[in-house]
Design an enzyme around this catalytic site. Sequence first.
Site, PDB file in Angstrom:
ATOM      1  N   GLY A   1       1.207  -3.018  -5.422  1.00  0.00           N
ATOM      2  CA  GLY A   1       0.856  -2.724  -4.025  1.00  0.00           C
ATOM      3  C   GLY A   1      -0.646  -2.579  -3.874  1.00  0.00           C
ATOM      4  O   GLY A   1      -1.130  -1.876  -2.984  1.00  0.00           O
TER       5      GLY A   1
ATOM      6  N   ASN B   1       2.770   1.765  -7.114  1.00  0.00           N
ATOM      7  CA  ASN B   1       2.381   2.151  -5.767  1.00  0.00           C
ATOM      8  C   ASN B   1       3.052   1.297  -4.685  1.00  0.00           C
ATOM      9  O   ASN B   1       3.124   1.713  -3.534  1.00  0.00           O
ATOM     10  CB  ASN B   1       0.847   2.050  -5.652  1.00  0.00           C
TER      11      ASN B   1
ATOM     12  N   SER C   1       6.205  10.427  -2.470  1.00  0.00           N
ATOM     13  CA  SER C   1       5.866  10.821  -1.095  1.00  0.00           C
ATOM     14  C   SER C   1       6.363  12.241  -0.871  1.00  0.00           C
ATOM     15  O   SER C   1       7.365  12.653  -1.482  1.00  0.00           O
ATOM     16  CB  SER C   1       6.564   9.895  -0.089  1.00  0.00           C
TER      17      SER C   1
ATOM     18  N   TYR D   1      14.162   5.815   2.640  1.00  0.00           N
ATOM     19  CA  TYR D   1      12.842   6.101   2.061  1.00  0.00           C
ATOM     20  C   TYR D   1      12.860   7.431   1.295  1.00  0.00           C
ATOM     21  O   TYR D   1      12.351   7.524   0.177  1.00  0.00           O
ATOM     22  CB  TYR D   1      11.816   6.137   3.198  1.00  0.00           C
TER      23      TYR D   1
ATOM     24  N   ALA E   1      15.435   8.927  -0.071  1.00  0.00           N
ATOM     25  CA  ALA E   1      16.225   8.755  -1.298  1.00  0.00           C
ATOM     26  C   ALA E   1      15.433   7.979  -2.344  1.00  0.00           C
ATOM     27  O   ALA E   1      15.456   8.316  -3.537  1.00  0.00           O
ATOM     28  CB  ALA E   1      17.531   8.022  -0.971  1.00  0.00           C
TER      29      ALA E   1
ATOM     30  N   LYS F   1      12.186   7.828  -2.745  1.00  0.00           N
ATOM     31  CA  LYS F   1      11.067   8.598  -3.295  1.00  0.00           C
ATOM     32  C   LYS F   1      11.573   9.787  -4.117  1.00  0.00           C
ATOM     33  O   LYS F   1      10.954  10.160  -5.114  1.00  0.00           O
ATOM     34  CB  LYS F   1      10.136   9.049  -2.163  1.00  0.00           C
TER      35      LYS F   1
ATOM     36  N   ILE G   1      -1.179   9.647   5.141  1.00  0.00           N
ATOM     37  CA  ILE G   1      -2.451   9.028   4.792  1.00  0.00           C
ATOM     38  C   ILE G   1      -2.686   7.869   5.762  1.00  0.00           C
ATOM     39  O   ILE G   1      -1.749   7.138   6.082  1.00  0.00           O
ATOM     40  CB  ILE G   1      -2.395   8.475   3.336  1.00  0.00           C
TER      41      ILE G   1
HETATM   42  P1  NDP Z   1       0.846  -0.448   2.777  1.00  0.00           P
HETATM   43  O1  NDP Z   1       1.995  -0.862   3.602  1.00  0.00           O
HETATM   44  O2  NDP Z   1      -0.513  -0.348   3.385  1.00  0.00           O
HETATM   45  O3  NDP Z   1       0.729  -1.419   1.486  1.00  0.00           O
HETATM   46  C1  NDP Z   1       1.854  -1.621   0.677  1.00  0.00           C
HETATM   47  C2  NDP Z   1       1.487  -2.502  -0.502  1.00  0.00           C
HETATM   48  O4  NDP Z   1       2.682  -2.677  -1.283  1.00  0.00           O
HETATM   49  C3  NDP Z   1       1.023  -3.893  -0.108  1.00  0.00           C
HETATM   50  O5  NDP Z   1      -0.019  -4.340  -0.964  1.00  0.00           O
HETATM   51  C4  NDP Z   1       2.279  -4.755  -0.297  1.00  0.00           C
HETATM   52  O6  NDP Z   1       2.009  -6.112  -0.628  1.00  0.00           O
HETATM   53  C5  NDP Z   1       2.913  -4.066  -1.483  1.00  0.00           C
HETATM   54  N1  NDP Z   1       4.354  -4.345  -1.531  1.00  0.00           N
HETATM   55  C6  NDP Z   1       5.288  -4.029  -0.625  1.00  0.00           C
HETATM   56  N2  NDP Z   1       6.498  -4.485  -1.006  1.00  0.00           N
HETATM   57  C7  NDP Z   1       6.310  -5.101  -2.194  1.00  0.00           C
HETATM   58  C8  NDP Z   1       7.148  -5.792  -3.086  1.00  0.00           C
HETATM   59  N3  NDP Z   1       8.447  -5.930  -2.848  1.00  0.00           N
HETATM   60  N4  NDP Z   1       6.602  -6.323  -4.211  1.00  0.00           N
HETATM   61  C9  NDP Z   1       5.281  -6.186  -4.471  1.00  0.00           C
HETATM   62  N5  NDP Z   1       4.429  -5.543  -3.662  1.00  0.00           N
HETATM   63  C10 NDP Z   1       4.928  -5.015  -2.546  1.00  0.00           C
HETATM   64  O7  NDP Z   1       1.284   0.943   2.115  1.00  0.00           O
HETATM   65  P2  NDP Z   1       0.471   2.293   1.826  1.00  0.00           P
HETATM   66  O8  NDP Z   1      -0.827   1.988   1.184  1.00  0.00           O
HETATM   67  O9  NDP Z   1       0.501   3.139   3.021  1.00  0.00           O
HETATM   68  O10 NDP Z   1       1.447   2.999   0.773  1.00  0.00           O
HETATM   69  C11 NDP Z   1       1.323   2.811  -0.621  1.00  0.00           C
HETATM   70  C12 NDP Z   1       2.346   3.696  -1.317  1.00  0.00           C
HETATM   71  O11 NDP Z   1       2.130   5.062  -0.949  1.00  0.00           O
HETATM   72  C13 NDP Z   1       3.793   3.380  -0.948  1.00  0.00           C
HETATM   73  O12 NDP Z   1       4.612   3.530  -2.067  1.00  0.00           O
HETATM   74  C14 NDP Z   1       4.110   4.441   0.086  1.00  0.00           C
HETATM   75  O13 NDP Z   1       5.490   4.714   0.135  1.00  0.00           O
HETATM   76  C15 NDP Z   1       3.327   5.618  -0.451  1.00  0.00           C
HETATM   77  N6  NDP Z   1       3.031   6.610   0.562  1.00  0.00           N
HETATM   78  C16 NDP Z   1       2.246   6.315   1.647  1.00  0.00           C
HETATM   79  C17 NDP Z   1       1.971   7.287   2.584  1.00  0.00           C
HETATM   80  C18 NDP Z   1       1.097   7.028   3.762  1.00  0.00           C
HETATM   81  O14 NDP Z   1       0.929   7.952   4.561  1.00  0.00           O
HETATM   82  N7  NDP Z   1       0.527   5.847   3.936  1.00  0.00           N
HETATM   83  C19 NDP Z   1       2.539   8.626   2.482  1.00  0.00           C
HETATM   84  C20 NDP Z   1       3.348   8.829   1.311  1.00  0.00           C
HETATM   85  C21 NDP Z   1       3.568   7.842   0.396  1.00  0.00           C
HETATM   86  P3  NDP Z   1       1.358  -7.120   0.478  1.00  0.00           P
HETATM   87  O15 NDP Z   1      -0.045  -6.620   0.682  1.00  0.00           O
HETATM   88  O16 NDP Z   1       1.387  -8.440  -0.197  1.00  0.00           O
HETATM   89  O17 NDP Z   1       2.223  -7.015   1.692  1.00  0.00           O
END
Ligand code: NDP
Length: 248
Positions: free
Chosen positions: A13, A91, A143, A156, A158, A160, A189
């Site tokens: 990610g 991530n 999370s 989500y 479940a 996490k 965030i």
């Molecule tokens: P974003 O939606 O901004 O980015 C998600 C990233 O994950 C992207 O790079 C995406 O790829 C990649 N991704 C999604 N699905 C897949 C997959 N099946 N295979 C490979 N890569 C994948 O997310 P955030 O930065 O906000 O969140 C990052 C992490 O932090 C997540 O796990 C989220 O649950 C967790 N989190 C976020 C919070 C927040 O407030 N933002 C709060 C708590 C936890 P691509 O760029 O190619 O689409």
Amino acid sequence: MQSFAGKVAVVTGGGRGIGHAIAKAFVEQGARVAVVSRTQASCSAVAEELNASHPESARAYAVDVADHEAVQELGARIIADFGSVNILVNNAGVTRDGLLMRMKEEDWNTVLDTNLKGAFNTVKAFMRTLMKAEDPRIINIASVIGLIGNAGQANYSASKAGLIGLTKAVARELAGRAVTCNAVAPGFITTDMTGELPEKVREQVLTKIPLASFGECADIAAAVLFLAGPQARYITGQVLAVDGGMTM
Ligand code: NDP
């Protein structure tokens, strides 16, 4: 000081948001990074940006982390490209929100397959190389929702909570090989993921955060780098909430 010179980190990610910030922070501290995302465009853009400021620091890899076979193949490619891996950051994550009453099976599966099985897939792909590496670390981005639950996010929550269970089991299984495994639990965030929230929901959330603001991606990256560093060698199986005090 470049605390991660000579180290290799895999960040799933890494193409956007929190993962992008984590990849950038590692590179700024001297690590080389495998930036993994679902689409080639986003991981390539991040790798290009990192290589522009720190030549030959990053490579881009597109994969669906939910695809077990593809992740095993990718793992072998990354190990061949970098020689070994010291740090794995799980991530990659998605949301498919909706009240349970209306939640489709597909939305449940997509979220569990990406957020939870995705981490299983990458741990399987990298555990052998980690066991042989210096200061080996696994850091899972969970999370606060995995700790406290949330209406409209059964899938989500479940995924996490499951990721936190996986973190503790992996920590116990790999402790004998000095691989630590911890989770970081971000609160709210500012990223694309939270950008989708309606203004009213954002205002409600803010009232529940003692520090009275959303966090930044850099706040999560700082926690990840701390857990990835040699100073955290005696910390394993823990969940570090970075949430402005939301879950204290
Ligand atoms: P974003 O939606 O901004 O980015 C998600 C990233 O994950 C992207 O790079 C995406 O790829 C990649 N991704 C999604 N699905 C897949 C997959 N099946 N295979 C490979 N890569 C994948 O997310 P955030 O930065 O906000 O969140 C990052 C992490 O932090 C997540 O796990 C989220 O649950 C967790 N989190 C976020 C919070 C927040 O407030 N933002 C709060 C708590 C936890 P691509 O760029 O190619 O689409």
